[in-house]
Write a protein that holds these residues in place. Structure first.
Motif, short mmCIF file in Angstrom:
data_model
loop_
_atom_site.label_atom_id
_atom_site.label_comp_id
_atom_site.label_asym_id
_atom_site.label_seq_id
_atom_site.Cartn_x
_atom_site.Cartn_y
_atom_site.Cartn_z
N UNK A 66 43.66 45.61 46.12
CA UNK A 66 42.48 46.43 45.85
C UNK A 66 42.32 46.67 44.35
N UNK A 67 43.42 46.78 43.63
CA UNK A 67 43.36 46.88 42.18
C UNK A 67 42.82 45.57 41.58
N UNK A 68 43.25 44.44 42.14
CA UNK A 68 42.72 43.14 41.71
C UNK A 68 41.21 43.08 41.91
N UNK A 69 40.76 43.58 43.06
CA UNK A 69 39.32 43.58 43.35
C UNK A 69 38.58 44.42 42.32
N UNK A 70 39.13 45.56 41.98
CA UNK A 70 38.49 46.43 41.00
C UNK A 70 38.41 45.75 39.64
N UNK A 71 39.47 45.09 39.23
CA UNK A 71 39.49 44.41 37.93
C UNK A 71 38.51 43.24 37.93
N UNK A 72 38.45 42.50 39.03
CA UNK A 72 37.50 41.39 39.12
C UNK A 72 36.07 41.89 39.04
N UNK A 73 35.77 42.97 39.77
CA UNK A 73 34.42 43.54 39.69
C UNK A 73 34.12 44.05 38.28
N UNK A 74 35.11 44.65 37.66
CA UNK A 74 34.91 45.23 36.33
C UNK A 74 34.66 44.14 35.29
N UNK A 75 35.38 43.03 35.38
CA UNK A 75 35.24 41.96 34.39
C UNK A 75 34.07 41.04 34.67
N UNK A 76 33.84 40.70 35.93
CA UNK A 76 32.83 39.70 36.26
C UNK A 76 31.48 40.29 36.62
N UNK A 77 31.45 41.48 37.19
CA UNK A 77 30.18 42.08 37.61
C UNK A 77 30.19 43.57 37.30
N UNK A 78 30.01 43.94 36.05
CA UNK A 78 30.08 45.36 35.70
C UNK A 78 28.95 46.18 36.32
N UNK A 79 27.88 45.53 36.78
CA UNK A 79 26.80 46.29 37.42
C UNK A 79 27.25 46.87 38.76
N UNK A 80 28.33 46.32 39.33
CA UNK A 80 28.88 46.90 40.57
C UNK A 80 29.63 48.20 40.29
N UNK A 81 29.98 48.45 39.04
CA UNK A 81 30.76 49.63 38.65
C UNK A 81 29.95 50.52 37.72
N UNK A 82 28.70 50.77 38.05
CA UNK A 82 27.84 51.55 37.16
C UNK A 82 28.30 53.00 37.03
N UNK A 83 29.04 53.48 38.00
CA UNK A 83 29.50 54.86 37.96
C UNK A 83 30.67 55.06 37.02
N UNK A 84 31.21 54.00 36.45
CA UNK A 84 32.34 54.08 35.53
C UNK A 84 31.80 53.91 34.12
N UNK A 85 32.12 54.84 33.25
CA UNK A 85 31.57 54.85 31.89
C UNK A 85 31.99 53.64 31.07
N UNK A 86 33.22 53.21 31.20
CA UNK A 86 33.75 52.16 30.34
C UNK A 86 33.58 50.76 30.93
N UNK A 87 32.81 50.60 32.00
CA UNK A 87 32.68 49.29 32.65
C UNK A 87 32.05 48.25 31.73
N UNK A 88 31.01 48.63 31.02
CA UNK A 88 30.36 47.66 30.12
C UNK A 88 31.27 47.29 28.95
N UNK A 89 32.06 48.23 28.48
CA UNK A 89 32.97 47.93 27.37
C UNK A 89 34.06 46.95 27.81
N UNK A 90 34.60 47.17 29.00
CA UNK A 90 35.63 46.27 29.52
C UNK A 90 35.04 44.88 29.77
N UNK A 91 33.84 44.84 30.33
CA UNK A 91 33.19 43.55 30.59
C UNK A 91 32.91 42.80 29.29
N UNK A 92 32.48 43.51 28.27
CA UNK A 92 32.22 42.86 26.97
C UNK A 92 33.51 42.30 26.38
#
Length: 173
Positions: A66-92
């Protein structure tokens, strides 16, 4: 400028946030992204299913998945993690990584739960996440050359070999 903008300057829109030209075509980049999202979904579902047990190693592998899933979503599809402030920074920052670095990271993330608990759930759940790493690894190898350039190189090597052979035969005579 807020303190978050000072901390993560690469997340601000602009030319610094654009990924480097790594030789990937647009459709291959989208293929890798889609594989990452599907891999994240498979990791999440298989990880949740893995946690419904009493075996502690299966629970640990499920949590890691589940942590892997979160990291994959965070890196590949940050729009799935809009509720997390740092999602766009991690994706960039993830977009600035080279393809071989992403490949090693994603494959390593996918292998760990399988080593922790070797079951069909962990194997099938991490297969697409591992395949995402393989896709990035293949892009790191570069483009395949065309047949004409390979034939030209082969012809040049053949000529050089013939010249070396005739040079040694003339040297013996």
């Amino acid at each position: 400028m807020s303190s978050q903008d000072e901390q993560f300057p690469a997340a601000a829109p602009g030319p610094a946030a654009a990924p480097a030209d790594d030789g990937m075509t647009w459709w291959y980049r989208w293929l890798c992204r889609i594989a990452g999202v599907i891999g994240g979904m498979s990791c999440a579902f298989a990880g949740l299913w893995n946690c419904v047990t009493i075996n502690p190693l299966n629970i640990a592998a499920g949590v890691w998945m589940m942590l892997n899933a979160f990291v994959l979503f965070l890196c590949e599809a940050p729009f799935c993690c809009q509720f997390i402030e740092f999602a766009n920074a991690v994706s960039a920052r993830a977009d600035q990584l080279r393809a071989w670095q992403k490949a090693a990271f994603y494959c390593g993330m996918a292998v760990f739960p399988v080593m922790l608990s070797l079951t069909l759930t962990t194997l099938f759940g991490n297969a697409i996440a591992f395949a995402t790493g393989v896709l990035y690894g293949l892009s790191a190898l570069g483009k395949k050359g065309d047949a004409i350039s390979y034939a030209r190189i082969h012809q040049q090597q053949k000529q050089m070999d013939e010249e070396k052979l005739t040079g040694t035969l003339e040297g013996e005579a």
